[in-house]
Motif scaffolding. Structure first.
Motif, PDB file in Angstrom:
ATOM      1  N   LEU A 229     -43.915 -69.688  36.936  1.00 51.82           N
ATOM      2  CA  LEU A 229     -42.651 -69.248  37.521  1.00 51.82           C
ATOM      3  C   LEU A 229     -41.976 -70.414  38.226  1.00 51.82           C
ATOM      4  CD1 LEU A 229     -43.562 -65.740  38.985  1.00 51.82           C
ATOM      5  CD2 LEU A 229     -42.567 -66.302  36.763  1.00 51.82           C
TER       6      LEU A 229
ATOM      7  N   ARG B  20     -38.883 -71.209  40.814  1.00 51.55           N
ATOM      8  CA  ARG B  20     -37.930 -70.587  41.741  1.00 51.55           C
ATOM      9  C   ARG B  20     -36.600 -71.320  41.679  1.00 51.55           C
ATOM     10  NH1 ARG B  20     -37.605 -66.817  45.219  1.00 51.55           N
ATOM     11  NH2 ARG B  20     -39.809 -66.284  44.913  1.00 51.55           N
ATOM     12  N   THR B  21     -35.524 -70.553  41.469  1.00 50.62           N
ATOM     13  CA  THR B  21     -34.172 -71.106  41.400  1.00 50.62           C
ATOM     14  C   THR B  21     -33.285 -70.641  42.549  1.00 50.62           C
ATOM     15  OG1 THR B  21     -33.348 -69.280  40.031  1.00 50.62           O
ATOM     16  CG2 THR B  21     -34.344 -71.164  38.881  1.00 50.62           C
ATOM     17  N   ASN B  22     -33.668 -69.501  43.168  1.00 49.33           N
ATOM     18  CA  ASN B  22     -32.889 -68.890  44.257  1.00 49.33           C
ATOM     19  C   ASN B  22     -31.497 -68.472  43.796  1.00 49.33           C
ATOM     20  OD1 ASN B  22     -34.945 -69.134  46.249  1.00 49.33           O
ATOM     21  ND2 ASN B  22     -34.406 -71.297  46.520  1.00 49.33           N
TER      22      ASN B  22
ATOM     23  N   ASP C 194     -30.868 -64.765  38.332  1.00 50.35           N
ATOM     24  CA  ASP C 194     -32.048 -65.199  37.579  1.00 50.35           C
ATOM     25  C   ASP C 194     -33.172 -64.214  37.831  1.00 50.35           C
ATOM     26  OD1 ASP C 194     -30.757 -67.369  36.570  1.00 50.35           O
ATOM     27  OD2 ASP C 194     -31.666 -68.826  37.944  1.00 50.35           O
TER      28      ASP C 194
ATOM     29  N   GLN D  95     -42.866 -60.815  35.366  1.00 47.86           N
ATOM     30  CA  GLN D  95     -44.258 -61.109  35.708  1.00 47.86           C
ATOM     31  C   GLN D  95     -45.137 -60.054  35.038  1.00 47.86           C
ATOM     32  OE1 GLN D  95     -45.456 -60.876  39.890  1.00 47.86           O
ATOM     33  NE2 GLN D  95     -46.582 -62.791  39.622  1.00 47.86           N
TER      34      GLN D  95
ATOM     35  N   ILE E 211     -38.967 -60.405  39.104  1.00 46.84           N
ATOM     36  CA  ILE E 211     -38.875 -61.235  40.300  1.00 46.84           C
ATOM     37  C   ILE E 211     -37.508 -61.891  40.309  1.00 46.84           C
ATOM     38  CG2 ILE E 211     -39.870 -63.131  41.609  1.00 46.84           C
ATOM     39  CD1 ILE E 211     -42.496 -62.674  40.231  1.00 46.84           C
ATOM     40  N   GLN E 212     -36.692 -61.540  41.298  1.00 52.86           N
ATOM     41  CA  GLN E 212     -35.351 -62.107  41.391  1.00 52.86           C
ATOM     42  C   GLN E 212     -35.417 -63.536  41.910  1.00 52.86           C
ATOM     43  OE1 GLN E 212     -32.738 -60.248  44.247  1.00 52.86           O
ATOM     44  NE2 GLN E 212     -30.897 -60.774  43.092  1.00 52.86           N
ATOM     45  N   GLY E 213     -34.479 -64.348  41.445  1.00 55.30           N
ATOM     46  CA  GLY E 213     -34.398 -65.729  41.908  1.00 55.30           C
ATOM     47  C   GLY E 213     -35.424 -66.651  41.285  1.00 55.30           C
ATOM     48  N   CYS E 214     -36.081 -66.225  40.187  1.00 55.87           N
ATOM     49  CA  CYS E 214     -37.078 -67.040  39.492  1.00 55.87           C
ATOM     50  C   CYS E 214     -36.825 -66.978  38.001  1.00 55.87           C
ATOM     51  CB  CYS E 214     -38.501 -66.552  39.787  1.00 55.87           C
ATOM     52  SG  CYS E 214     -39.055 -66.815  41.478  1.00 55.87           S
TER      53      CYS E 214
END
Length: 266
Positions: free
Chosen positions: A91, A93-95, A99, A103, A219-222
């Motif tokens: 994973l 993380r992009t924040n 995105d 999982q 999972i948000q932001g990933c």
């Protein structure tokens, strides 16, 4: 000599496919949601040398009274299958609010322009002019999620719910993302653009909400990284190159022997 040429040519064809596969994996090392491919080999038919009239020494095994069978002669190698490895990648993380990474098992479903469904693990989403959640290529998600005008923020929950803070600063649920799983994901057909199509080998898509049945969670932001490993792919590329060189040497040696036979003088 003719058989040596055909055996070497079969090896060249097989190793060329392996080279192309390793190169494609390396090229997509930074492609989000990419699933690496692997090549499986199988040997071609064997035949007994003695039955063809070719001189062959029949060795007597230790403790036996009669010679063993004549040694078999192979005819090369072929590619048995080019399969795709659907094990999850790491994973990243992009924040970025739109995105989303999966999982566990499951695919997002998108609607293609021709009305056909495709499936992807690449969760980099955006909003089109109609307010729909779409992929970077512009394909809308299925089921369709539409964000109303004037929203202030969006939240993608782990169970698939999509909520926003609307223009009245109230939380509002605008839809729910679904995940789709297959009995045999390896049977999916790659379409390009990180999309896969269902086939008879993969089976029909089973729909689940994230966190239910066999589906994973969101999972948000990933984003999910490629599951291709740089070290493994480089090693495989070098092995394929060396095997390709050996097959070339087999063909070269057979060509030299053939040339010598053609140039014999009494």
């Amino acid at each position: 000599m003719l058989r040596a040429l055909s055996t070497g040519a079969a090896g060249l064809t097989a190793q060329q496919i392996r080279l192309d596969t390793c190169a494609n994996n390396l090229a997509n090392i930074n492609t989000y949601g990419y699933k690496k491919q692997g090549v499986s080999f199988a040997d071609l038919l064997y035949q007994e040398m003695g039955r063809e009239g070719i001189p062959a020494e029949r060795l007597t095994p230790p403790g036996a009274n009669t010679p063993g069978p004549t040694p078999p002669e192979g005819s090369g190698v072929r590619v048995a299958a080019v399969s795709r490895d659907f094990r999850p990648g790491g994973l990243v993380r992009t924040n970025r609010p739109l995105d989303v990474a999966i999982q566990g098992e499951g695919f997002l479903r998108v609607l293609l322009p021709g009305g056909e469904y495709a499936y992807t693990r690449a969760g980099r989403l955006t909003v089109d002019t109609d307010g729909r959640l779409v992929t970077l290529q512009g394909y809308p998600l299925e089921p369709e999620i539409i964000l109303p005008p004037g929203y202030q923020s969006v939240t993608l929950h782990s169970d698939g719910r999509v909520t926003i803070i609307n223009s009245d600063r109230q939380q509002e649920e605008v839809g729910r993302l679904a995940l789709y799983s297959f009995t045999n994901p390896a049977g999916l057909a790659a379409r390009g653009e990180n999309l896969y199509l269902a086939t008879a080998a993969s089976g029909e898509a089973a729909e689940y909400y994230p966190g239910t049945g066999s589906a994973g969670t969101l999972i948000q932001g990933c984003l999910e990284a490629s599951n291709a490993d740089l070290t493994t792919e480089l090693t495989g590329l070098i092995e394929a190159q060396r095997a390709y060189q050996m097959d070339l040497r087999v063909i070269s040696s057979a060509d030299e022997m053939w040339s010598m036979a053609n140039n014999l003088r009494k």
